[in-house]
Design an enzyme around this catalytic site. Structure first.
Site, PDB file in Angstrom:
ATOM      1  N   GLU A  25       6.164  -4.334   6.595  1.00 43.10           N
ATOM      2  CA  GLU A  25       7.798  -3.828   5.515  1.00 43.10           C
ATOM      3  C   GLU A  25       7.673  -2.074   4.890  1.00 43.10           C
ATOM      4  O   GLU A  25       6.490  -2.834   5.012  1.00 43.10           O
ATOM      5  CB  GLU A  25       7.187  -4.313   4.328  1.00 43.10           C
ATOM      6  CG  GLU A  25       7.414  -5.895   4.007  1.00 43.10           C
ATOM      7  CD  GLU A  25       7.282  -6.518   2.906  1.00 43.10           C
ATOM      8  OE1 GLU A  25       7.463  -8.104   2.749  1.00 43.10           O
ATOM      9  OE2 GLU A  25       6.677  -5.888   1.576  1.00 43.10           O
ATOM     10  N   ASP A  76       6.131  -2.012  -9.356  1.00 44.02           N
ATOM     11  CA  ASP A  76       4.937  -1.441  -8.561  1.00 44.02           C
ATOM     12  C   ASP A  76       4.139  -1.025  -9.898  1.00 44.02           C
ATOM     13  O   ASP A  76       4.254  -0.702 -10.788  1.00 44.02           O
ATOM     14  CB  ASP A  76       5.602  -0.292  -7.710  1.00 44.02           C
ATOM     15  CG  ASP A  76       6.119  -0.923  -6.873  1.00 44.02           C
ATOM     16  OD1 ASP A  76       5.191  -1.658  -5.944  1.00 44.02           O
ATOM     17  OD2 ASP A  76       7.314  -0.040  -6.044  1.00 44.02           O
TER      18      ASP A  76
END
Ligand SMILES: Cc1ncc(COP(=O)(O)O)c(C=O)c1O
Lengths: 263, 397
Positions: A55, A66
């Site tokens: 990814e 995140d």
């Protein structure tokens, strides 16, 4: 080497792994971290060290899903001027023989315009995952990704109800990314206790391969998750290794690979 | 798409939506159902009215501003949200959302804050209800608004400094969302403006629409007519949406939103998302956004922490595109002049955010007929800004 650039690449890889009775190792890397040149090296190194899928994260100024480690990698990548265009250049240059999934927040992809998904395919991406575009929120833009020729990888959370899991299965491609726990990306010491039951619920909702991510930090975690899921996704721990050296990322990849294959 | 997934729910034209991590979707569904139920529940409405009257101090006053009116050649009226408990309109929304959180059984409240007014308003109602309160605030804003940081702590809230990105409201909001994703089962996120994923923009507007409902009744009662225009500052856009809501169906009433032009629209240092932004996705909704060609969010700038935000509520984007509302922008320097002007002409020290609307209005001489009512939303009072203005002021005091 020639790389097939379609969603089939991803499905083929999972079919092959399933045939061999192995679990997929999915590695996340932020494009442009720690700098564009080493980013290309890292992608090649983890592919060589045994990652089945990579990814590649498109840096975004406001990465709300995140935790600190990936936030910091994003900040560094942006300082190197890496956005969607440069991310695709990095993927193109790396030319790895494993499927690459473009991992992004929606806004950089919207800014990329109508041609962005074609460019992603041309650069060698097989799939696309959009962190902030859940199933059903924007059918028009979801169709744009769904019909791009890239596998449209969707996320499932521990909070997702069964009916919605089925919906996600119907609208997703490649594999399903199961978020292991409530929260943002990051490392952790132990795995969420309800993970096994969430995997079981998801298993009943879709036939797509299930990969588990968020907080998988060690080979031991990978082995544990590998016993219930079709693959594991390692992000923050890999970025932490990558900030040490390319070799450190490669050896973490090898250790994860060994733990998964021994599972 | 199957029928089980409602589409275009909570959009304002093309804008709005729910661009959030999957983890939050069930929580937003639950919030939406709880809100829909509360809206039509007489007990909830009774509790809300009661708090607004006896805790917030509503209805807020409607004050003539004759000297400002003389300056610009119109009949100016001030809608006095500065007189609310805690000193700004923000409390209207926090009272509503805290009631809702209690109804949903959530004992922990998360909020972001820029100027600190929303943080203080949230900490205040959390103290009143005995809820745990965690407020995220950019480090830069903690310096600009040190007094409000102390007030929040005094009220028992935990204030978490945000050091990422621009260290202002944008990053505080991002951090609050991260907290919510992590603690979604026991926490409610009280967002402070008409931004974020659906149902927030509509829900916050509804809670703020008390401003417009009161103002409409007050202007009719005091002048016997509808105003020619309603003017409000726009950060995320909640005080503006609140007052606009009362007049949006009165086609002859101009709706004017005033954004922060910072160091000037040409300088690149401003917060004028409606004036100069392009549609994009930030913090869960599609709306006008300050961003570069690669979709990276451009840092905003404003002298006032409450307007220092690169996005804006999606309903404003729709009102702009449809032409129903007009958006203008005022610089830091002009806002400082507006701050002093309202203080000296009317004896009302406005918040620096409000001072932007004052400054625009002050420059409109010749635009109005002398007997036309013009309503200015005084979104908050300036106590929090006095120290900063004293340091920065270009006017001799
Ligand atoms: C007094 C005051 N006015 C206006 C604003 C801007 O917010 P909004 O545009 O949502 O009303 C703030 C935000 O902190 C504020 O404190």
């Amino acid at each position: 080497m020639s790389v097939t650039t379609s969603s089939d690449t991803l499905s083929a890889r999972f079919a092959q792994l399933r045939g061999e009775g192995r679990r997929a190792l999915v590695v996340y890397l932020t494009a442009g971290f720690p700098d564009p040149t080493r980013s290309v090296e890292l992608i090649r190194a983890v592919a060589e060290a045994g990652a089945d899928v990579i990814e590649v994260g498109v840096p975004f100024s406001d990465p709300m899903a995140d935790g600190p480690i990936i936030q910091e990698s994003t900040r560094v990548a942006l300082q190197h001027g890496v956005g969607l265009t440069e991310t695709l250049a990095i993927v193109r240059e790396a030319q790895v023989p494993v499927p690459v999934v473009l991992f992004s927040y929606l806004n950089p992809l919207l800014a990329g315009g109508a041609g962005a998904m074609t460019q992603a395919r041309d650069a060698g991406c097989s799939g696309v995952l959009v962190t902030d575009l859940p199933v059903g929120v924007d059918p028009e833009r979801e169709a744009w990704f769904g019909e791009s020729g890239l596998a449209f990888v969707r996320l499932v959370a521990p909070t997702t109800p069964d009916e919605r899991m089925r919906e996600i299965g119907r609208h997703g491609g490649g594999f399903v990314y199961l978020i292991s726990r409530l929260g943002v990306t990051g490392t952790q010491d132990t795995l969420a206790p309800e993970l096994e039951s969430t995997v079981a619920r998801l298993r009943a909702a879709t036939t797509l391969p299930i990969c588990v991510g968020f907080g998988i930090s060690t080979p031991a975690h990978a082995a544990t998750v590998g016993r219930v899921a079709d693959g594991v996704i390692v992000g923050s721990a890999m970025i932490r290794a990558a900030s040490e050296s390319t070799q450190a990322a490669a050896s973490l990849t090898r250790a994860l690979r060994a733990a998964l294959d021994g599972a | 798409m199957t029928a089980s997934i409602p589409v275009n729910r909570d959009r304002f034209g093309a804008y709005g939506g729910r661009y959030v991590p999957e983890t939050l979707i069930p929580a937003l569904d639950a919030l939406e159902s709880a809100y829909e139920a509360a809206r039509v529940d007489p007990t909830f409405q009774h509790d809300l009215s009661d708090l607004l009257e006896h805790f917030v101090g509503r209805p807020s006053a409607f004050t003539p501003a004759p000297r400002l009116g003389e300056l610009i050649g119109a009949q100016v009226w001030l809608k006095r949200e500065d007189l609310n408990h805690t000193g700004a309109h923000k409390i209207n929304n926090t009272v509503g959302q805290a009631l809702l959180a209690r109804r949903m059984g959530k004992g922990r409240i998360i909020a972001e804050t820029g100027a600190g007014q929303h943080g203080v308003a949230t900490a205040t109602i959390c103290a009143r209800f005995g809820l745990t309160c965690v407020v995220y605030m950019g480090e830069e804003d903690m310096q600009r608004q040190a007094l409000n940081v102390y007030r929040m702590r005094l009220l028992g809230a935990t204030v978490v400094p945000v050091t990422s990105g621009t260290r202002t409201l944008k990053d505080a909001t991002t951090e609050a969302i991260r907290d919510w994703v992590t603690n979604v089962n026991d926490s409610h996120y009280i967002i402070g403006s008409v931004v974020g994923p659906a149902p927030y923009p509509r829900m916050v507007r509804d809670f703020q629409s008390i401003i417009g409902r009161e103002a409409r009744a007050q202007v009719l009662q005091r002048t016997g007519r509808l105003p020619r225009a309603v003017v409000a500052c726009v950060g995320g856009g909640s005080n503006a949406m609140g007052i606009f809501a009362g007049f949006v169906d009165d086609a002859a009433v101009e709706l004017i939103g005033v954004e922060a032009a910072g160091e000037g629209l040409a300088s690149g240092h401003h917060s004028a998302s409606l004036s100069l932004g392009t549609p994009g996705v930030l913090h869960g909704s599609l709306s006008y956004l300050l961003q570069d060609a690669q979709g990276q969010v451009h840092p905003a700038h404003s002298i006032s922490a409450g307007l220092d935000y690169p996005g804006v509520g999606p309903e404003h984007s729709h009102l702009k595109d449809s032409g129903r509302a007009t958006y203008v922008a005022v610089t830091d320097r002009e806002a400082l002049e507006g701050f002093t002007l309202l203080s000296r002409l009317e004896g009302v020290v406005p918040a620096l955010e409000t001072a932007h609307a004052v400054a625009w209005l002050a420059g409109t001489k010749g635009r109005w007929m002398p007997d036309e009512p013009v309503v200015l939303c005084v979104s908050g009072r300036g106590d929090k800004d006095v120290a900063q203005v004293r340091e920065l002021s270009i006017l001799p005091l």
